[in-house]
Design a protein around this motif. Sequence first.
Motif, PDB file in Angstrom:
ATOM      1  N   MET A  46       0.841  -1.183   0.000  1.00  0.00           N
ATOM      2  CA  MET A  46       0.000   0.000   0.000  1.00  0.00           C
ATOM      3  C   MET A  46       0.879   1.236   0.000  1.00  0.00           C
ATOM      4  O   MET A  46       1.906   1.277   0.677  1.00  0.00           O
ATOM      5  N   SER A  47       0.485   2.258  -0.801  1.00  0.00           N
ATOM      6  CA  SER A  47       1.256   3.497  -0.892  1.00  0.00           C
ATOM      7  C   SER A  47       0.337   4.687  -0.655  1.00  0.00           C
ATOM      8  O   SER A  47      -0.815   4.695  -1.097  1.00  0.00           O
ATOM      9  N   LEU A  48       0.863   5.698   0.035  1.00  0.00           N
ATOM     10  CA  LEU A  48       0.189   6.977   0.209  1.00  0.00           C
ATOM     11  C   LEU A  48       1.041   8.040  -0.471  1.00  0.00           C
ATOM     12  O   LEU A  48       2.269   8.052  -0.313  1.00  0.00           O
ATOM     13  N   SER A  49       0.409   8.920  -1.218  1.00  0.00           N
ATOM     14  CA  SER A  49       1.141   9.949  -1.949  1.00  0.00           C
ATOM     15  C   SER A  49       0.450  11.294  -1.786  1.00  0.00           C
ATOM     16  O   SER A  49      -0.759  11.416  -1.982  1.00  0.00           O
ATOM     17  N   GLN A  50       1.265  12.312  -1.411  1.00  0.00           N
ATOM     18  CA  GLN A  50       0.752  13.666  -1.241  1.00  0.00           C
ATOM     19  C   GLN A  50       1.671  14.649  -1.947  1.00  0.00           C
ATOM     20  O   GLN A  50       2.833  14.811  -1.565  1.00  0.00           O
ATOM     21  N   GLY A  51       1.153  15.309  -2.998  1.00  0.00           N
ATOM     22  CA  GLY A  51       1.893  16.362  -3.660  1.00  0.00           C
ATOM     23  C   GLY A  51       1.608  17.712  -3.023  1.00  0.00           C
ATOM     24  O   GLY A  51       0.923  17.810  -1.995  1.00  0.00           O
ATOM     25  N   TYR A  52       2.124  18.781  -3.650  1.00  0.00           N
ATOM     26  CA  TYR A  52       1.945  20.129  -3.107  1.00  0.00           C
ATOM     27  C   TYR A  52       0.467  20.491  -2.985  1.00  0.00           C
ATOM     28  O   TYR A  52      -0.002  20.947  -1.942  1.00  0.00           O
ATOM     29  N   ILE A  53      -0.273  20.265  -4.064  1.00  0.00           N
ATOM     30  CA  ILE A  53      -1.687  20.654  -4.076  1.00  0.00           C
ATOM     31  C   ILE A  53      -2.478  19.796  -3.100  1.00  0.00           C
ATOM     32  O   ILE A  53      -3.364  20.285  -2.381  1.00  0.00           O
ATOM     33  N   SER A  54      -2.158  18.499  -3.032  1.00  0.00           N
ATOM     34  CA  SER A  54      -2.866  17.600  -2.117  1.00  0.00           C
ATOM     35  C   SER A  54      -2.712  18.057  -0.673  1.00  0.00           C
ATOM     36  O   SER A  54      -3.664  17.993   0.120  1.00  0.00           O
ATOM     37  N   ARG A  55      -1.517  18.529  -0.317  1.00  0.00           N
ATOM     38  CA  ARG A  55      -1.302  18.987   1.052  1.00  0.00           C
ATOM     39  C   ARG A  55      -2.102  20.253   1.345  1.00  0.00           C
ATOM     40  O   ARG A  55      -2.581  20.451   2.459  1.00  0.00           O
ATOM     41  N   LEU A  65      -6.396   4.371   7.242  1.00  0.00           N
ATOM     42  CA  LEU A  65      -6.028   3.133   6.540  1.00  0.00           C
ATOM     43  C   LEU A  65      -4.567   2.767   6.800  1.00  0.00           C
ATOM     44  O   LEU A  65      -4.215   1.605   7.016  1.00  0.00           O
ATOM     45  N   TYR A  66      -3.707   3.783   6.754  1.00  0.00           N
ATOM     46  CA  TYR A  66      -2.275   3.565   6.969  1.00  0.00           C
ATOM     47  C   TYR A  66      -2.018   2.995   8.366  1.00  0.00           C
ATOM     48  O   TYR A  66      -1.275   2.014   8.533  1.00  0.00           O
ATOM     49  N   HIS A  67      -2.648   3.563   9.378  1.00  0.00           N
ATOM     50  CA  HIS A  67      -2.449   3.084  10.750  1.00  0.00           C
ATOM     51  C   HIS A  67      -3.052   1.697  10.939  1.00  0.00           C
ATOM     52  O   HIS A  67      -2.521   0.883  11.705  1.00  0.00           O
ATOM     53  N   PHE A  68      -4.142   1.400  10.209  1.00  0.00           N
ATOM     54  CA  PHE A  68      -4.721   0.063  10.263  1.00  0.00           C
ATOM     55  C   PHE A  68      -3.746  -0.958   9.675  1.00  0.00           C
ATOM     56  O   PHE A  68      -3.548  -2.049  10.221  1.00  0.00           O
ATOM     57  N   ALA A  69      -3.116  -0.591   8.543  1.00  0.00           N
ATOM     58  CA  ALA A  69      -2.187  -1.512   7.877  1.00  0.00           C
ATOM     59  C   ALA A  69      -0.924  -1.746   8.691  1.00  0.00           C
ATOM     60  O   ALA A  69      -0.288  -2.799   8.579  1.00  0.00           O
ATOM     61  N   THR A  70      -0.541  -0.777   9.514  1.00  0.00           N
ATOM     62  CA  THR A  70       0.704  -0.891  10.293  1.00  0.00           C
ATOM     63  C   THR A  70       0.447  -1.153  11.771  1.00  0.00           C
ATOM     64  O   THR A  70       1.373  -1.052  12.582  1.00  0.00           O
ATOM     65  N   GLY A 128       9.104  17.051  -2.039  1.00  0.00           N
ATOM     66  CA  GLY A 128       8.057  17.700  -2.827  1.00  0.00           C
ATOM     67  C   GLY A 128       6.784  16.899  -2.711  1.00  0.00           C
ATOM     68  O   GLY A 128       5.818  17.291  -2.051  1.00  0.00           O
ATOM     69  N   THR A 129       6.796  15.722  -3.337  1.00  0.00           N
ATOM     70  CA  THR A 129       5.718  14.752  -3.163  1.00  0.00           C
ATOM     71  C   THR A 129       6.132  13.793  -2.054  1.00  0.00           C
ATOM     72  O   THR A 129       7.150  13.119  -2.159  1.00  0.00           O
ATOM     73  N   ARG A 130       5.357  13.772  -0.984  1.00  0.00           N
ATOM     74  CA  ARG A 130       5.671  12.914   0.153  1.00  0.00           C
ATOM     75  C   ARG A 130       4.985  11.573  -0.015  1.00  0.00           C
ATOM     76  O   ARG A 130       3.795  11.500  -0.308  1.00  0.00           O
ATOM     77  N   ARG A 131       5.750  10.511   0.177  1.00  0.00           N
ATOM     78  CA  ARG A 131       5.223   9.163  -0.044  1.00  0.00           C
ATOM     79  C   ARG A 131       5.492   8.270   1.169  1.00  0.00           C
ATOM     80  O   ARG A 131       6.529   8.389   1.823  1.00  0.00           O
ATOM     81  N   ARG A 132       4.555   7.382   1.408  1.00  0.00           N
ATOM     82  CA  ARG A 132       4.720   6.324   2.405  1.00  0.00           C
ATOM     83  C   ARG A 132       4.326   5.000   1.753  1.00  0.00           C
ATOM     84  O   ARG A 132       3.355   4.943   0.998  1.00  0.00           O
ATOM     85  N   HIS A 133       5.084   3.967   2.045  1.00  0.00           N
ATOM     86  CA  HIS A 133       4.808   2.649   1.466  1.00  0.00           C
ATOM     87  C   HIS A 133       4.818   1.612   2.586  1.00  0.00           C
ATOM     88  O   HIS A 133       5.636   1.686   3.506  1.00  0.00           O
ATOM     89  N   VAL A 134       3.926   0.649   2.490  1.00  0.00           N
ATOM     90  CA  VAL A 134       3.886  -0.478   3.414  1.00  0.00           C
ATOM     91  C   VAL A 134       4.006  -1.752   2.585  1.00  0.00           C
ATOM     92  O   VAL A 134       3.161  -2.021   1.723  1.00  0.00           O
ATOM     93  N   LEU A 135       5.062  -2.534   2.814  1.00  0.00           N
ATOM     94  CA  LEU A 135       5.328  -3.746   2.040  1.00  0.00           C
ATOM     95  C   LEU A 135       5.436  -4.935   2.977  1.00  0.00           C
ATOM     96  O   LEU A 135       6.000  -4.827   4.076  1.00  0.00           O
ATOM     97  N   TYR A 136       4.909  -6.069   2.555  1.00  0.00           N
ATOM     98  CA  TYR A 136       5.196  -7.319   3.250  1.00  0.00           C
ATOM     99  C   TYR A 136       6.596  -7.772   2.846  1.00  0.00           C
ATOM    100  O   TYR A 136       6.899  -7.891   1.659  1.00  0.00           O
ATOM    101  N   LEU A 186       6.805  -6.408   8.117  1.00  0.00           N
ATOM    102  CA  LEU A 186       6.593  -5.298   7.199  1.00  0.00           C
ATOM    103  C   LEU A 186       7.856  -4.472   6.984  1.00  0.00           C
ATOM    104  O   LEU A 186       8.756  -4.459   7.820  1.00  0.00           O
ATOM    105  N   PHE A 187       7.897  -3.815   5.830  1.00  0.00           N
ATOM    106  CA  PHE A 187       8.779  -2.680   5.598  1.00  0.00           C
ATOM    107  C   PHE A 187       7.885  -1.441   5.540  1.00  0.00           C
ATOM    108  O   PHE A 187       6.893  -1.417   4.803  1.00  0.00           O
ATOM    109  N   ILE A 188       8.235  -0.416   6.301  1.00  0.00           N
ATOM    110  CA  ILE A 188       7.522   0.863   6.244  1.00  0.00           C
ATOM    111  C   ILE A 188       8.513   1.895   5.730  1.00  0.00           C
ATOM    112  O   ILE A 188       9.527   2.170   6.379  1.00  0.00           O
ATOM    113  N   ILE A 189       8.241   2.447   4.556  1.00  0.00           N
ATOM    114  CA  ILE A 189       9.199   3.310   3.865  1.00  0.00           C
ATOM    115  C   ILE A 189       8.598   4.702   3.679  1.00  0.00           C
ATOM    116  O   ILE A 189       7.442   4.840   3.273  1.00  0.00           O
TER     117      ILE A 189
END
Length: 384
Positions: A1-10, A43-48, A164-172, A156-159
Motif C-alpha cells: 500500500m502506498s500513500l502519496s501527497q503532492g503540493y496541491i494535495s497537502r 487506513l495507513y495506521h490500520f495496515a501498520t 516535494g511529493t511525500r510518499r509512504r509505502h507499506v510492504l510485506y 513489514l517494511f515501512i518506507i
Amino acid sequence: MSLSQGYISRLIHSCAVYIDTDAKSLQNADIMLTLTKKRAFELYHFATAKCKNKPKYVYNSKKSLLVIFSLIFSSTLSGMIIVLSVLYEAYRIVGREAEEQILRRVNTEIAKVPVLAEVPEYILIAGGVLAGGWLISFLSNLMRHWNFSCTRCADLFIIRSGIGTRRRHVLYRDRVNYIDLRQSLLMKICKITSVSAHCTGYGKRRLEISALIPITTNGQVDRSLKMLMPKIPPVKSDISTGKADLGRFITIPLICTFIPIVSGRGALYFFPNWKREITILVILTTIPLLWLVMVKAAAAFTTSIGFENGYCTLSYCKWYSFHKSIAALDRVSMVTVMQNPFQKISHTCAVRVYTNSESTDYHTVKGLNYDKVIKLLNRNGYAV
C-alpha cells in the motif's frame, strides 16, 4: 500500500492511496482511492497496527551524504530525456519562425564571449542538454530520496521519502521478489552502492522509486542489509569469470568503437569541407563506446552466480550498470541456459533467471563455463 501527497494535495488536505496485489495490473494500481488526509492515514495506521509495541529497526539516509552522492553520481540520461522532451514540445508549440528567433538571440549572446564563439553551435547545444539533464537528474533524485527512511517491524517494511511529493509505502517483507544492488563504474571505483527492492506495486507509478537504501557506502549497505533483511545469508560465488574471460567481454564493444571512426572516414570522403564537424562528432560518439569497453572489462572480473541456503546471488553487468541481485529460491520461477554459436565454441553460456513479478522479469548472467553451470543447476534442483 502506498500513500502519496503532492503540493496541491497537502494544501487541500487530500491524499492518494494505492493498493497493489499480484493481480497482474501492469499499468495501474489494483485499487486507487483519493481520500481526505485523515481517512487515508486511518487506513495507513490500520495496515501498520501490528507494529505497535514491536521492535523497530530503522535505516535513515544521511542528508549530507545524499547530497554529495547525488551530485556526483546522478544519471544524466534520465534528465536528458526530460530536457529533450521539453525542447521537442516547445518546438511544436512555438514553430519554426520562433525557433529561428531564439537561435539568433542565442548566437548574439554567444558572440559576446570570445571562447564560446569558437565552439560549433551544435556542440554548445549538446553541452547545454547534457548539463540540463544532469541538473534535472540531480534535483529529482534529491527530492525523491530526501527524508528517506526504511523501517523493519514485524513482517513489514515501512518506507517514507520525498520533500516535494511525500510518499509512504507499506510492504510485506516476504513479498519482496528480490533486492538489487546497483552501481555504475564510477560508483564501483568509489565503493558506493544503491539498493532497490523489487515488490509488486512498489516504484510502479510515475516518478516513484523502489529504493531500500538510496545510495551510500558499501560498508553501510552491508550493515543496513543485515539489519533490514537478516534472513539473507552471505552467498558465496559458485561460478565466476576472471582474467581468462576478459577477451570475450570486451571484443564486441571494442569492435563497436571502430564503427564511428570508419563512418567518419567515409563521411569525409563525401563531405571534405566538414572535416572539423565530422571529427568532433566522431569523438563524441566514440567516448561512450570506449567507456563501455572499460565497463565490460570490469564486468569480466565481477560476473558470478551462487546458490546457498535457499537464496541465489546473481552478479552481472547490463549495459553500463552493474547489478548484484539476491533472490530467495521460492521467488525464482524459471532458469534457462542459452548458448549462441560463439559460446558453443568457447564452451560458455548465459544463464537467465526469471523471478516472480507482475511482468516478465529476468536476470541474465553471461560468460559462465557451461559444464559448471549445468552441474550447479542440477545440484540445486533445476533440471536443464
